[in-house]
Design a protein around this motif. Structure first.
Motif, PDB file in Angstrom:
ATOM      1  N   LYS A   1      29.810  46.354  36.693  1.00 22.12           N
ATOM      2  CA  LYS A   1      29.473  44.929  36.634  1.00 22.12           C
ATOM      3  C   LYS A   1      29.925  44.339  35.312  1.00 22.12           C
ATOM      4  CE  LYS A   1      25.601  41.737  37.304  1.00 22.12           C
ATOM      5  NZ  LYS A   1      24.138  41.621  37.511  1.00 22.12           N
ATOM      6  N   VAL A   2      30.328  43.054  35.378  1.00 23.36           N
ATOM      7  CA  VAL A   2      30.698  42.299  34.193  1.00 23.36           C
ATOM      8  C   VAL A   2      30.326  40.833  34.422  1.00 23.36           C
ATOM      9  CG1 VAL A   2      33.052  41.723  34.910  1.00 23.36           C
ATOM     10  CG2 VAL A   2      32.519  41.928  32.480  1.00 23.36           C
ATOM     11  N   VAL A   3      30.027  40.109  33.338  1.00 24.18           N
ATOM     12  CA  VAL A   3      29.645  38.697  33.407  1.00 24.18           C
ATOM     13  C   VAL A   3      30.631  37.888  32.580  1.00 24.18           C
ATOM     14  CG1 VAL A   3      27.865  36.983  32.918  1.00 24.18           C
ATOM     15  CG2 VAL A   3      27.222  39.256  33.739  1.00 24.18           C
ATOM     16  N   VAL A   4      31.245  36.886  33.227  1.00 32.85           N
ATOM     17  CA  VAL A   4      32.139  35.963  32.520  1.00 32.85           C
ATOM     18  C   VAL A   4      31.267  34.835  31.979  1.00 32.85           C
ATOM     19  CG1 VAL A   4      34.175  34.501  32.689  1.00 32.85           C
ATOM     20  CG2 VAL A   4      34.002  36.565  34.099  1.00 32.85           C
ATOM     21  N   PRO A   5      31.105  34.691  30.654  1.00 30.84           N
ATOM     22  CA  PRO A   5      30.130  33.732  30.117  1.00 30.84           C
ATOM     23  C   PRO A   5      30.686  32.308  30.035  1.00 30.84           C
ATOM     24  CG  PRO A   5      31.098  34.955  28.323  1.00 30.84           C
ATOM     25  CD  PRO A   5      31.734  35.484  29.585  1.00 30.84           C
ATOM     26  N   LEU A   6      29.785  31.344  30.323  1.00 33.44           N
ATOM     27  CA  LEU A   6      30.030  29.908  30.093  1.00 33.44           C
ATOM     28  C   LEU A   6      31.419  29.475  30.558  1.00 33.44           C
ATOM     29  CD1 LEU A   6      28.456  29.627  26.540  1.00 33.44           C
ATOM     30  CD2 LEU A   6      27.398  29.044  28.719  1.00 33.44           C
ATOM     31  N   VAL A   7      31.558  29.485  31.846  1.00 34.30           N
ATOM     32  CA  VAL A   7      32.846  29.106  32.440  1.00 34.30           C
ATOM     33  C   VAL A   7      33.009  27.597  32.338  1.00 34.30           C
ATOM     34  CG1 VAL A   7      34.233  29.137  34.530  1.00 34.30           C
ATOM     35  CG2 VAL A   7      32.726  31.062  33.998  1.00 34.30           C
ATOM     36  N   GLU A   8      34.124  27.166  31.798  1.00 35.15           N
ATOM     37  CA  GLU A   8      34.404  25.734  31.661  1.00 35.15           C
ATOM     38  C   GLU A   8      35.599  25.297  32.495  1.00 35.15           C
ATOM     39  OE1 GLU A   8      34.844  24.786  27.590  1.00 35.15           O
ATOM     40  OE2 GLU A   8      32.739  25.190  27.082  1.00 35.15           O
ATOM     41  N   ARG A   9      36.476  26.243  32.831  1.00 33.28           N
ATOM     42  CA  ARG A   9      37.656  25.913  33.623  1.00 33.28           C
ATOM     43  C   ARG A   9      37.825  26.941  34.734  1.00 33.28           C
ATOM     44  NH1 ARG A   9      42.327  24.151  29.230  1.00 33.28           N
ATOM     45  NH2 ARG A   9      41.138  22.436  28.260  1.00 33.28           N
ATOM     46  N   SER A  10      38.613  26.589  35.721  1.00 34.69           N
ATOM     47  CA  SER A  10      38.893  27.508  36.830  1.00 34.69           C
ATOM     48  C   SER A  10      39.739  28.681  36.332  1.00 34.69           C
ATOM     49  CB  SER A  10      39.624  26.770  37.947  1.00 34.69           C
ATOM     50  OG  SER A  10      38.853  25.678  38.410  1.00 34.69           O
ATOM     51  N   PHE A  11      39.575  29.846  36.982  1.00 33.92           N
ATOM     52  CA  PHE A  11      40.319  31.044  36.570  1.00 33.92           C
ATOM     53  C   PHE A  11      40.506  31.959  37.776  1.00 33.92           C
ATOM     54  CE2 PHE A  11      35.872  32.126  36.117  1.00 33.92           C
ATOM     55  CZ  PHE A  11      35.791  33.428  36.586  1.00 33.92           C
ATOM     56  N   ARG A  12      41.380  32.977  37.572  1.00 33.63           N
ATOM     57  CA  ARG A  12      41.610  34.034  38.552  1.00 33.63           C
ATOM     58  C   ARG A  12      41.265  35.379  37.910  1.00 33.63           C
ATOM     59  NH1 ARG A  12      44.866  32.544  42.928  1.00 33.63           N
ATOM     60  NH2 ARG A  12      45.681  30.408  42.772  1.00 33.63           N
ATOM     61  N   PHE A  13      40.812  36.306  38.749  1.00 36.17           N
ATOM     62  CA  PHE A  13      40.470  37.630  38.215  1.00 36.17           C
ATOM     63  C   PHE A  13      40.910  38.704  39.201  1.00 36.17           C
ATOM     64  CE2 PHE A  13      36.853  36.820  40.933  1.00 36.17           C
ATOM     65  CZ  PHE A  13      36.501  38.063  41.424  1.00 36.17           C
ATOM     66  N   SER A  14      41.196  39.886  38.634  1.00 34.92           N
ATOM     67  CA  SER A  14      41.529  41.086  39.415  1.00 34.92           C
ATOM     68  C   SER A  14      40.909  42.292  38.723  1.00 34.92           C
ATOM     69  CB  SER A  14      43.045  41.257  39.529  1.00 34.92           C
ATOM     70  OG  SER A  14      43.619  41.413  38.240  1.00 34.92           O
ATOM     71  N   ILE A  15      40.655  43.347  39.486  1.00 33.27           N
ATOM     72  CA  ILE A  15      39.961  44.541  38.981  1.00 33.27           C
ATOM     73  C   ILE A  15      40.937  45.714  38.977  1.00 33.27           C
ATOM     74  CG2 ILE A  15      38.091  46.169  39.445  1.00 33.27           C
ATOM     75  CD1 ILE A  15      36.570  43.722  40.607  1.00 33.27           C
ATOM     76  N   HIS A  16      40.899  46.472  37.859  1.00 35.61           N
ATOM     77  CA  HIS A  16      41.750  47.657  37.683  1.00 35.61           C
ATOM     78  C   HIS A  16      40.841  48.861  37.467  1.00 35.61           C
ATOM     79  CE1 HIS A  16      45.444  45.227  37.169  1.00 35.61           C
ATOM     80  NE2 HIS A  16      44.583  44.341  36.677  1.00 35.61           N
ATOM     81  N   ALA A  17      40.893  49.782  38.433  1.00 37.65           N
ATOM     82  CA  ALA A  17      40.068  51.000  38.365  1.00 37.65           C
ATOM     83  C   ALA A  17      40.964  52.209  38.634  1.00 37.65           C
ATOM     84  CB  ALA A  17      38.946  50.934  39.384  1.00 37.65           C
ATOM     85  N   GLY A  18      41.270  52.966  37.583  1.00 42.95           N
ATOM     86  CA  GLY A  18      42.129  54.141  37.742  1.00 42.95           C
ATOM     87  C   GLY A  18      43.523  53.739  38.184  1.00 42.95           C
ATOM     88  N   ASP A  19      43.952  54.353  39.278  1.00 39.98           N
ATOM     89  CA  ASP A  19      45.272  54.024  39.823  1.00 39.98           C
ATOM     90  C   ASP A  19      45.217  52.930  40.884  1.00 39.98           C
ATOM     91  OD1 ASP A  19      43.863  55.456  41.640  1.00 39.98           O
ATOM     92  OD2 ASP A  19      45.530  56.755  42.261  1.00 39.98           O
ATOM     93  N   CYS A  20      44.052  52.257  40.988  1.00 40.20           N
ATOM     94  CA  CYS A  20      43.866  51.215  42.019  1.00 40.20           C
ATOM     95  C   CYS A  20      43.699  49.853  41.352  1.00 40.20           C
ATOM     96  CB  CYS A  20      42.643  51.550  42.867  1.00 40.20           C
ATOM     97  SG  CYS A  20      42.342  50.337  44.177  1.00 40.20           S
ATOM     98  N   THR A  21      44.363  48.869  41.893  1.00 40.28           N
ATOM     99  CA  THR A  21      44.224  47.475  41.425  1.00 40.28           C
ATOM    100  C   THR A  21      43.983  46.574  42.636  1.00 40.28           C
ATOM    101  OG1 THR A  21      46.605  47.146  41.566  1.00 40.28           O
ATOM    102  CG2 THR A  21      45.706  47.789  39.419  1.00 40.28           C
ATOM    103  N   SER A  22      43.069  45.630  42.453  1.00 36.11           N
ATOM    104  CA  SER A  22      42.748  44.697  43.550  1.00 36.11           C
ATOM    105  C   SER A  22      43.645  43.468  43.468  1.00 36.11           C
ATOM    106  CB  SER A  22      41.284  44.276  43.460  1.00 36.11           C
ATOM    107  OG  SER A  22      41.078  43.475  42.312  1.00 36.11           O
TER     108      SER A  22
END
Length: 489
Positions: free
Chosen positions: A125-146
């Motif tokens: 788990k992770v928390v992106v604090p105080l979002v003010e603008r739109s964004f994109r995110f992806s997760i990297h775990a080992g040899d796997c990326t979303s």
């Protein structure tokens, strides 16, 4: 055809289609089907990707990895600006020691480390604090990326401007007006329209009255709403909106509603002043009343009841804008009868008799739109007695005689008429001369004694009876005195 049939008769089917070859082909198909089932049972989820990659080799299908992402929560969405955005991922297979979340926005790229939960080691788990603008995110775990997920940041919905327009009732005579403020102050019965402008596109809008119940508003455009009502009560109101993303405005402003009163009309009977009267039936009674209102009168009605039978008469008065005062005299009854009037004028006569009791009062209404009430004056009573004057019977009308046609007079008749007229004139002149002579002479005094008025018989009888009674009393008193003297001491 005969030759073909002869050839087929000598052909052996076993030589053409050998049964061993058919059996071998059947075994190959069965083994292939069983192996497919076994592979799908072991790698159920990857089977689809394997087939896709087999049939579509140039597609962007991820390769099978040792670490696999089971679920990502949430997969993007819409949030309010200035709030935190938590991201959670569940892994499977080879779980790495560190998992990263890569965030890309207009400001740039940023990588955040995801921490494992103490209870579940395969969830990070992770928390992106105080979002003010739109964004994109992806997760990297080992040899796997979303793949990348979009998070849209939206400002909270706010009512930017409020304006109130007033449409006063016509009888008040005030012009319509509009004010750029939320507070409402108007007369009772005024049509009030509230208009609002918002920053976000609106899906739903309501107005809350007195912190109790809600009323839905009309959406004119994505950023404008309207609500109209007739002012009847005082209180408070607040505007609650919901935008197309599902967010609502927090802690809306509460506005006050003040209502100016249109006071009830006043009515008073000025004459007669007595509440109870006893009058003969043939007497005439004239009443005088006064009606007043702060903005305008609408109707004046005279009510009366005879022996508990109710009647009413609609009184005419000049109906115009702002008739605030109306004073009038009205003949209530006359000549042993009372008249009833309606909207179209005279209706009927009601006869009065000795022993009847008449109770009358006046009702007034003003021109208000809401809470319209009729105000009544005090009630007055009249008791009817015998006739004051004897009833005079009218003589029957004489029958009109038919006029006879006039005859033309002859010359002799005309002369006779002229002579008669001359004689009349001469007689008048003689009488006038005699009168003038008598005036010039002094009148002689005549010692004439005034005639005594004749007494009525009834008065004589009454006087004689009184004298007799007085004589009797005197004789009785004398006898009493005499008896007292004769008694011994």
């Amino acid at each position: 055809a005969k030759r073909a049939s002869e050839v087929i008769a000598y052909v052996d089917p076993v030589e053409i289609i050998p049964p061993k070859r058919v059996f071998y082909n059947f075994l190959i198909l069965v083994t292939f089907f069983l192996s497919f089932l076994f592979y799908s049972f072991i790698w159920g989820r990857d089977l689809g990707q394997f087939l896709k990659r087999a049939f579509f080799p140039l597609s962007n299908i991820p390769y099978p990895t040792a670490t696999k992402i089971v679920e990502i929560q949430p997969k993007g969405g819409t949030i309010l600006t200035g709030t935190d955005f938590p991201i959670q991922v569940i892994l499977k297979g080879v779980i790495p020691s560190k998992v990263w979340c890569r965030v890309t926005s207009q400001q740039g790229k940023e990588t955040l480390e995801m921490l494992p939960l103490p209870q579940k080691k395969n969830t990070f788990k992770v928390v992106v604090p105080l979002v003010e603008r739109s964004f994109r995110f992806s997760i990297h775990a080992g040899d796997c990326t979303s793949r990348e997920y979009l998070v849209k940041a939206v400002p909270p919905p706010v009512v930017e401007a409020v304006s109130v327009s007033y449409q006063y009732p016509s009888y008040l005579g005030f012009p319509d007006e509009e004010k750029d403020e939320g507070e409402i102050e108007a007369y009772e019965g005024t049509r009030v329209t509230i208009r609002c402008k918002t920053n976000n596109a609106i899906k739903k809008a309501r107005i809350r009255w007195n912190q109790r119940f809600y009323k839905s508003c009309k959406i004119l455009s994505p950023h404008r709403i309207e609500y109209s009502f007739v002012l009847k009560k005082e209180g408070t109101y607040s505007i609650h909106i919901q935008d197309i993303y599902g967010f609502t405005n927090q802690d809306p402003v509460e506005y006050q509603v003040y209502m100016k009163r249109d006071h009830l009309p006043r009515v008073q009977i000025l004459k007669p002043t007595q509440r109870k009267l006893a009058l003969p039936v043939d007497r005439k009674l004239e009443i005088e009343f006064l009606c007043q209102d702060d903005f305008g009168l609408d109707s004046v009605t005279l009510y009366w009841s005879i022996n508990k039978n109710l009647f009413q008469s609609r009184l005419d008065f000049p109906k115009g804008k702002g008739l605030k005062r109306f004073q009038q005299k009205w003949v209530l009854f006359e000549n042993e009868q009372i008249r009833q009037y309606g909207k179209n004028g005279f209706r009927k006569k009601i006869l009065l008799k000795k022993g009847y009791t008449l109770e009358y009062w006046i009702g007034v209404q003003d021109k208000r739109v809401t809470n319209k009430k009729e105000v009544f004056s005090d009630k007055y009573k009249v008791f009817f007695l015998e006739r004051e004057r004897p009833r005079v019977l009218k003589k029957p009308k004489q029958l009109l005689k038919k006029e006879k046609p006039k005859k033309e007079k002859t010359k002799k008749e005309k002369k006779k008429n002229q002579e008669k007229k001359k004689k009349k004139r001469d007689l008048k002149k003689k009488k006038e001369k005699e009168k003038n002579k008598d005036k010039n002479k002094k009148p002689k005094k005549e010692n004439k004694q005034p005639k005594k008025p004749e007494k009525n018989r009834e008065k004589k009888k009454i006087n004689s009876q009184k004298k007799d009674s007085q004589k009797k009393k005197k004789t009785q008193e004398k006898e009493k005195k005499r008896v007292k003297k004769e008694k011994p001491k």
